[in-house]
Design an enzyme around this catalytic site. Structure first.
Site, short mmCIF file in Angstrom:
data_model
loop_
_atom_site.label_atom_id
_atom_site.label_comp_id
_atom_site.label_asym_id
_atom_site.label_seq_id
_atom_site.Cartn_x
_atom_site.Cartn_y
_atom_site.Cartn_z
N GLU A 83 32.89 42.62 -68.37
CA GLU A 83 32.87 43.91 -69.09
C GLU A 83 33.69 43.81 -70.37
O GLU A 83 34.88 43.50 -70.34
CB GLU A 83 33.43 45.01 -68.16
CG GLU A 83 33.20 46.40 -68.72
CD GLU A 83 33.65 47.50 -67.74
OE1 GLU A 83 33.63 47.28 -66.51
OE2 GLU A 83 34.04 48.56 -68.25
N LYS A 272 38.02 52.59 -59.78
CA LYS A 272 37.25 51.46 -60.36
C LYS A 272 37.98 50.98 -61.62
O LYS A 272 38.06 49.78 -61.89
CB LYS A 272 35.82 51.91 -60.67
CG LYS A 272 34.87 50.80 -61.04
CD LYS A 272 34.86 50.48 -62.52
CE LYS A 272 33.86 49.39 -62.87
NZ LYS A 272 33.88 49.02 -64.28
N ASP A 288 39.99 35.96 -53.12
CA ASP A 288 38.86 36.66 -52.51
C ASP A 288 38.88 38.12 -52.96
O ASP A 288 39.60 38.95 -52.42
CB ASP A 288 39.03 36.54 -50.97
CG ASP A 288 37.90 37.21 -50.21
OD1 ASP A 288 37.14 38.00 -50.81
OD2 ASP A 288 37.79 36.96 -49.00
N HIS A 386 33.83 51.36 -76.27
CA HIS A 386 32.76 50.63 -75.58
C HIS A 386 31.63 50.29 -76.55
O HIS A 386 31.08 49.21 -76.53
CB HIS A 386 32.18 51.48 -74.45
CG HIS A 386 32.94 51.32 -73.17
ND1 HIS A 386 32.41 51.61 -71.95
CD2 HIS A 386 34.19 50.88 -72.93
CE1 HIS A 386 33.31 51.37 -71.02
NE2 HIS A 386 34.39 50.93 -71.60
#
Ligand code: MEV
Length: 448
Positions: A83, A272, A288, A386
């Protein structure tokens, strides 16, 4: 490593210069940097060793976030992530926090949980079975510790047992929790072997039928906490059209936190954003990330409602105070961490931390990403930043090279027409005009 992570304009450097900065900062051996310049750094033999049916490897961009200071020590943080805005946002927030005094981080506990399920006991016998297990605790722990003598030598080992009962489910059952300190290992194999090793003894003690024997990824006994105070004036900034005042921003960030802490729909997105800072470091260091993700979200729902993982408040001067507590199951020994060439480099960039230090770094990275997202969301909105990066990606995707990327991205942003087809049209135009210009230059300087 007493060098500063506040490397101004790191993003403007050429790749070689960035790698030179890393060598200077972290004493990265020059031969290890070849792993970085060798794009797609996982040799097939290694990939084939890690998984069944390997056909190749799947590279992700690897960058470093700058400006981290944690417990008085500077870090450059390697992040593997696709991202566009994540590393820039992380560095930006880390810089604000650096200038406010840096992060403080601590380990709260370092125990992995393993679960052994007991079935087929009548509910009336649960209390007696629990009592029997508790009376044999010392013996059970001794057996558990004989399974991993090297772990004991490293100072780890099984520490405690707890018994939980679920008498009201469709099929009533009990669960024994084994608590084990895995030191610098992630601990999944250690704890799973212990659960499997103890199960026959527990079966014999209780007369129950053994069900599952497996670790819990809700690693709420392996916790890390990061804190920061963010000075309000460090958050202020000027938009082309608006000046964001310090107290206004801190108030808005606080309101954004309350939104996330109250409404699970917002909490999922907010968390998130925290994981934007967590996962890329977990991935870069060969850990992991599914385990860390599972643990984080289960922990966010521990009160029965899914809430914000971070906590933000305002102090008397209206500065922001941030805190993030996370379950963190990581390893810096064994497994992929040491076999994966770029994971080894990532650990080296971090100064070869042990698992607990790595947990602190990752928790701070999560808190920084959270701050960056909230600051953008409650001021200009997330799309502006963005879109800048998105425009560059579109230009690259359409085949732009070198300086063309910046020129085309800028033009798309200026005309507010940002799409793959627009990027293609602009490349064609740009190349046509530069050929025409060259032809013109050649003809005007030609001696003929
Ligand atoms: C995008 O990757 C992450 C954010 O949506 C996080 C948030 O909303 O807090 C910006």
């Amino acid at each position: 490593m007493d060098k500063t992570s506040r490397i101004k304009g790191f993003y403007k450097l050429q790749r070689g210069e960035r790698i030179d900065s890393l060598i200077n900062f972290s004493d990265l051996p020059v031969d290890q940097t070849q792993v970085l310049t060798h794009d797609g750094s996982l040799p097939f033999e290694t990939a084939d060793l890690f998984v069944e049916n390997a056909i190749g490897s799947h590279p992700l961009p690897l960058g470093v976030a700058t400006s981290y200071q944690i417990n008085g020590r500077d870090y450059l943080i390697p992040m593997a992530v696709e991202e566009s805005s994540v590393i820039a946002a992380s560095s930006n927030a880390a810089k604000i926090i650096y200038e406010s005094g840096g992060f403080q981080a601590e380990i709260l506990s370092n125990l992995m949980i393993g679960q052994i399920q007991l079935l087929d006991l009548p509910v009336e016998e649960f209390a007696a079975a629990k009592d029997r297990i508790e009376r044999h605790k010392a013996q059970l722990l001794q057996v558990a510790n004989e399974i991993h003598p090297r772990l004991i030598m490293r100072g780890g080992g099984a520490r405690d047992l707890e018994v939980r009962i679920f008498p009201d489910t469709e099929i009533p059952f009990m669960v024994v929790h084994v608590l084990l300190d895995p030191k610098d290992a992630m601990g999944a194999n250690l704890i799973n072997t212990v659960c499997e090793g103890l199960a026959p003894m527990i079966e014999e003690l209780t007369g129950a039928r053994i069900g599952l024997r497996i670790l819990s990824n809700l690693a709420d006994r392996r916790m890390v906490r990061a804190r920061c105070l963010v000075k309000k004036e460090k958050l202020a900034f000027k938009d082309p059209s608006f000046e964001w005042k310090p107290e206004e921003i801190t108030q808005k960030i606080y309101e954004a936190f309350l939104f996330a802490d109250t409404d699970p729909y917002r909490a999922a997105t907010h968390n998130k954003g925290i994981m934007n800072g967590v996962d890329p470091v977990v991935i870069a260091t060969g850990n992991d990330w599914r385990a860390v993700e599972a643990g984080a979200h289960a922990y966010a729902a521990r009160t029965g409602r899914y809430r914000s993982l971070s906590k933000w408040s305002l102090d008397k001067e209206h500065n922001l105070v941030g805190e993030l507590e996370l379950p963190m199951q990581l390893g810096t020994v064994g497994g992929v961490t040491r076999l994966h060439p770029s994971a080894r480099v990532a650990l080296q960039i971090l100064g070869n931390p042990n698992a607990q230090e790595l947990a602190k770094i990752i928790c701070c990275s999560g808190l920084a990403s959270n701050l960056a997202a909230m600051r953008a969301l409650c001021t200009t909105g997330i799309q502006r930043g963005h879109m800048k990066l998105h425009a560059k990606n579109l230009a690259l995707g359409a085949g732009a090279k070198g300086k063309e990327v910046e020129t085309i991205a800028k033009e798309m942003l200026r005309t507010k027409s940002i799409s793959a087809s627009k990027a293609e049209v602009l490349i064609e135009e740009l190349r046509r005009t530069s050929t025409e210009k060259k032809d013109h230059d050649v003809s005007s300087t030609s001696p003929c």
